[in-house]
Design a protein around this motif. Structure first.
Motif, mmCIF file in Angstrom:
data_model
loop_
_atom_site.group_PDB
_atom_site.id
_atom_site.type_symbol
_atom_site.label_atom_id
_atom_site.label_comp_id
_atom_site.label_asym_id
_atom_site.label_seq_id
_atom_site.Cartn_x
_atom_site.Cartn_y
_atom_site.Cartn_z
ATOM 1 N N GLU A 114 0.836 -1.207 0.000
ATOM 2 C CA GLU A 114 0.000 0.000 0.000
ATOM 3 C C GLU A 114 0.867 1.251 0.000
ATOM 4 O OE1 GLU A 114 -3.920 -1.703 2.324
ATOM 5 O OE2 GLU A 114 -2.181 -1.119 3.528
ATOM 6 N N PHE A 116 3.826 1.522 -1.454
ATOM 7 C CA PHE A 116 4.334 1.689 -2.817
ATOM 8 C C PHE A 116 3.230 2.106 -3.788
ATOM 9 C CE2 PHE A 116 7.992 -0.399 -1.065
ATOM 10 C CZ PHE A 116 9.045 0.089 -1.817
ATOM 11 N N GLN A 117 2.019 1.610 -3.582
ATOM 12 C CA GLN A 117 0.910 2.037 -4.435
ATOM 13 C C GLN A 117 0.633 3.523 -4.245
ATOM 14 O OE1 GLN A 117 -2.129 -0.700 -3.161
ATOM 15 N NE2 GLN A 117 -1.023 -2.453 -4.014
ATOM 16 N N GLY A 120 3.226 5.468 -5.929
ATOM 17 C CA GLY A 120 2.964 5.439 -7.368
ATOM 18 C C GLY A 120 1.931 6.464 -7.799
ATOM 19 N N ARG A 121 1.008 6.798 -6.899
ATOM 20 C CA ARG A 121 -0.030 7.786 -7.231
ATOM 21 C C ARG A 121 0.485 9.214 -7.141
ATOM 22 N NH1 ARG A 121 -3.141 4.269 -3.856
ATOM 23 N NH2 ARG A 121 -3.012 5.755 -2.115
ATOM 24 N N LEU A 171 7.768 -4.507 -5.822
ATOM 25 C CA LEU A 171 6.677 -3.566 -5.570
ATOM 26 C C LEU A 171 6.953 -2.222 -6.241
ATOM 27 C CD1 LEU A 171 6.028 -4.259 -1.778
ATOM 28 C CD2 LEU A 171 4.611 -5.004 -3.712
ATOM 29 N N ALA A 172 8.194 -1.777 -6.186
ATOM 30 C CA ALA A 172 8.557 -0.518 -6.841
ATOM 31 C C ALA A 172 8.409 -0.633 -8.358
ATOM 32 C CB ALA A 172 9.986 -0.128 -6.472
ATOM 33 N N GLN A 173 8.889 -1.729 -8.912
ATOM 34 C CA GLN A 173 8.796 -1.925 -10.366
ATOM 35 C C GLN A 173 7.340 -1.960 -10.822
ATOM 36 O OE1 GLN A 173 11.243 -5.078 -12.049
ATOM 37 N NE2 GLN A 173 12.657 -4.929 -10.322
ATOM 38 N N ALA A 174 6.467 -2.542 -10.007
ATOM 39 C CA ALA A 174 5.050 -2.626 -10.364
ATOM 40 C C ALA A 174 4.404 -1.248 -10.462
ATOM 41 C CB ALA A 174 4.295 -3.480 -9.343
ATOM 42 N N GLN A 175 5.010 -0.253 -9.802
ATOM 43 C CA GLN A 175 4.498 1.121 -9.868
ATOM 44 C C GLN A 175 5.225 1.956 -10.923
ATOM 45 O OE1 GLN A 175 1.762 2.046 -8.237
ATOM 46 N NE2 GLN A 175 1.680 -0.055 -7.465
ATOM 47 N N GLY A 176 6.067 1.330 -11.728
ATOM 48 C CA GLY A 176 6.747 2.054 -12.800
ATOM 49 C C GLY A 176 8.058 2.676 -12.389
ATOM 50 N N MET A 196 10.958 7.245 -10.750
ATOM 51 C CA MET A 196 9.704 7.004 -11.477
ATOM 52 C C MET A 196 9.947 7.264 -12.968
ATOM 53 S SD MET A 196 6.514 6.139 -11.438
ATOM 54 C CE MET A 196 5.831 6.347 -9.786
#
Length: 197
Positions: A114, A116-117, A120-121, A171-176, A196
């Motif tokens: 959460e 990292f998500q 990402g936002r 987790l970081a990669q999943a957020q770009g 990012m």
């Protein structure tokens, strides 16, 4: 309420600053997740006046942070905000960087994705996420003292523990985000920095 103090934050603030000065070299707003006592926030904002430093803490920890930062008179150090990484909406829009120290091994693992998500936002393209703390690699502790620390954490609260670098990096990669640096730090810690895309 007495002014809070962390000896660990006092010990590690200079080594962390030396790395952050490289990764946060341009003017930007920096969100600090889990500002704790506020020692890092005050020290980093004073040392890097080109940054707008945005401290935050979970609601239960906000009072101590406010006590410490109330004495600060830095134009680039903002009032601390209440932030729980599990909230689906964070109380800010976009930032150029995010920093967090010694939080991933304290929060439940379910909160780490959460975090990292949320980053990402809010993290702008080209923005950087820097996370300080101990990590395991391929499931192994880097030192015996970290293994002992992990046992102590779990004895205190079963949901706590040193996290696997590979899982966190996924987790970081999943957020770009892509890893820029994994820096060895004093006292068997790491400073991980992602950018990012």
């Amino acid at each position: 309420m007495d002014k809070p103090f962390s000896q660990a934050a006092e010990n590690n603030k200079v080594p962390i600053l030396q790395v952050l000065q490289e990764h946060f070299s341009r003017p930007a707003s920096i969100l600090e997740i889990g500002s704790g006592t506020g020692q890092h926030a005050q020290f980093f904002a004073q040392a890097m006046p080109h940054l707008q430093w945005l401290p935050s803490e979970v609601p239960a920890g906000l009072q101590g942070l406010q006590v410490y930062l109330r004495e600060s008179d830095l134009p680039n150090l903002h009032a601390p905000m209440a932030l729980d990484v599990s909230d689906p909406v964070w109380p800010l829009q976009r930032v150029g960087g995010v920093f967090s120290a010694n939080t991933l091994h304290i929060m439940p693992w379910s909160s780490v994705p959460e975090l990292f998500q949320g980053v990402g936002r809010v993290l702008e393209p080209g923005g950087r996420l820097c996370i300080y703390g101990p990590f395991k690699y391929e499931g192994a502790f880097t030192t015996q003292s970290n293994a002992d620390f992990d046992r102590w954490l779990k004895s205190r609260a079963p949901h706590q523990g040193i996290r696997d670098f590979e899982a966190v990096d996924r987790l970081a990669q999943a957020q770009g985000m892509f890893l820029l640096e994994d820096r060895n730090m004093p006292a068997n810690n790491q400073l991980l920095c992602w950018e990012m895309a």
